[in-house]
Design an enzyme around this catalytic site. Structure first.
Site, PDB file in Angstrom:
ATOM      1  N   LYS A  11     -13.678  -1.214  12.779  1.00  0.00           N
ATOM      2  CA  LYS A  11     -12.715  -0.525  13.651  1.00  0.00           C
ATOM      3  C   LYS A  11     -13.431   0.509  14.541  1.00  0.00           C
ATOM      4  O   LYS A  11     -14.583   0.879  14.272  1.00  0.00           O
ATOM      5  CB  LYS A  11     -11.670   0.169  12.780  1.00  0.00           C
ATOM      6  N   TYR A  51      -1.642  -6.935  14.606  1.00  0.00           N
ATOM      7  CA  TYR A  51      -0.750  -6.129  13.770  1.00  0.00           C
ATOM      8  C   TYR A  51       0.715  -6.566  13.870  1.00  0.00           C
ATOM      9  O   TYR A  51       1.614  -5.765  13.587  1.00  0.00           O
ATOM     10  CB  TYR A  51      -0.887  -4.648  14.141  1.00  0.00           C
ATOM     11  N   ASN A 126      -9.715   4.290   8.829  1.00  0.00           N
ATOM     12  CA  ASN A 126     -10.224   3.655   7.607  1.00  0.00           C
ATOM     13  C   ASN A 126     -11.365   2.654   7.855  1.00  0.00           C
ATOM     14  O   ASN A 126     -11.609   1.767   7.061  1.00  0.00           O
ATOM     15  CB  ASN A 126      -9.084   3.085   6.760  1.00  0.00           C
ATOM     16  N   HIS A 129     -11.357  -3.236   8.979  1.00  0.00           N
ATOM     17  CA  HIS A 129     -10.182  -4.041   8.631  1.00  0.00           C
ATOM     18  C   HIS A 129     -10.631  -5.210   7.764  1.00  0.00           C
ATOM     19  O   HIS A 129     -11.669  -5.816   8.027  1.00  0.00           O
ATOM     20  CB  HIS A 129      -9.495  -4.591   9.892  1.00  0.00           C
ATOM     21  N   GLU A 140      -5.507 -14.512  11.190  1.00  0.00           N
ATOM     22  CA  GLU A 140      -6.394 -13.565  11.870  1.00  0.00           C
ATOM     23  C   GLU A 140      -7.690 -14.245  12.337  1.00  0.00           C
ATOM     24  O   GLU A 140      -8.188 -13.949  13.423  1.00  0.00           O
ATOM     25  CB  GLU A 140      -6.719 -12.395  10.926  1.00  0.00           C
TER      26      GLU A 140
HETATM   27  P1  CMP Z   1      -5.447  -2.133   8.055  1.00  0.00           P
HETATM   28  O1  CMP Z   1      -5.636  -2.462   6.619  1.00  0.00           O
HETATM   29  O2  CMP Z   1      -6.489  -2.438   9.018  1.00  0.00           O
HETATM   30  O3  CMP Z   1      -4.129  -2.859   8.581  1.00  0.00           O
HETATM   31  C1  CMP Z   1      -2.877  -2.235   8.670  1.00  0.00           C
HETATM   32  C2  CMP Z   1      -3.070  -0.824   9.116  1.00  0.00           C
HETATM   33  O4  CMP Z   1      -1.865  -0.080   9.253  1.00  0.00           O
HETATM   34  C3  CMP Z   1      -3.856  -0.098   8.060  1.00  0.00           C
HETATM   35  O5  CMP Z   1      -5.183  -0.537   8.132  1.00  0.00           O
HETATM   36  C4  CMP Z   1      -3.601   1.359   8.391  1.00  0.00           C
HETATM   37  O6  CMP Z   1      -4.473   1.805   9.394  1.00  0.00           O
HETATM   38  C5  CMP Z   1      -2.176   1.277   8.973  1.00  0.00           C
HETATM   39  N1  CMP Z   1      -1.152   1.735   8.059  1.00  0.00           N
HETATM   40  C6  CMP Z   1      -0.660   1.071   6.998  1.00  0.00           C
HETATM   41  N2  CMP Z   1       0.300   1.787   6.397  1.00  0.00           N
HETATM   42  C7  CMP Z   1       0.407   2.930   7.098  1.00  0.00           C
HETATM   43  C8  CMP Z   1       1.223   4.088   6.984  1.00  0.00           C
HETATM   44  N3  CMP Z   1       2.134   4.199   6.009  1.00  0.00           N
HETATM   45  N4  CMP Z   1       1.078   5.068   7.891  1.00  0.00           N
HETATM   46  C9  CMP Z   1       0.165   4.938   8.878  1.00  0.00           C
HETATM   47  N5  CMP Z   1      -0.632   3.871   9.049  1.00  0.00           N
HETATM   48  C10 CMP Z   1      -0.522   2.885   8.163  1.00  0.00           C
END
Ligand code: CMP
Length: 152
Positions: A11, A51, A126, A129, A140
């Protein structure tokens, strides 16, 4: 056990913080094989499709902007996408990557070691992904690499 494929994307926060090599090194410590790698220019359509399952969530727009690199100063956002293959690849990569929320992720995982919640906007930075399940992984991989574009 099933041989699976899963998608990984470094990311914008991981790219900006120069964590790409480190993330690959951690993934290399598994028994999985990296079977494809591609730098992809991310546009809004790709980010929204990636997403799609989260469309309607209050954080969706920020998630898209984040993926477009807008919070990290990237005018053009090129991200490294990788495909890993092997036994239980989806769960194995998720184990190495760690839980979505870096504050809850195992401290030995990539997100637990390097992820954070940005105090300014509350966005989860984070780092990486990883597909959540085999169905998401198939969708994906097709989205990022196109059908039939991977060496067999
Ligand atoms: P990722 O696992 O890449 O894919 C979904 C993303 O949504 C996740 O990383 C987070 O960055 C975001 N995400 C998931 N849940 C939440 C939440 N409750 N609040 C904010 N961001 C979220």
């Amino acid at each position: 056990m099933a041989i699976e494929r899963t998608l990984v994307v470094i990311k914008p926060d991981g790219k900006k913080r120069k964590l790409t090599g480190l993330a690959i090194d951690r993934l290399d410590q598994s028994n999985l094989e990296m079977v494809a790698a591609k730098v992809v220019k991310v546009d809004r359509e790709l980010a929204e499709q990636h997403y799609a399952a989260l469309k309607g969530k209050p954080f969706f727009e920020n998630l898209v902007k984040f993926f477009l690199g807008e919070f990290h100063g990237f005018k053009t956002c090129r991200l490294l996408a990788l495909i890993y293959e092997g036994e239980n690849a989806v769960a194995e990569v998720r184990r190495i990557v760690g839980a979505t929320n870096p504050e809850e992720a195992d401290p030995h995982s990539i997100r637990g070691s390097f992820g954070k919640i940005n105090p300014k906007n509350g966005i989860m930075e984070n780092v990486i992904h990883a597909s959540g399940n085999t169905e998401d992984a198939k969708r994906e991989i097709a989205l990022w690499f196109g059908e039939g574009n991977i060496e067999s």
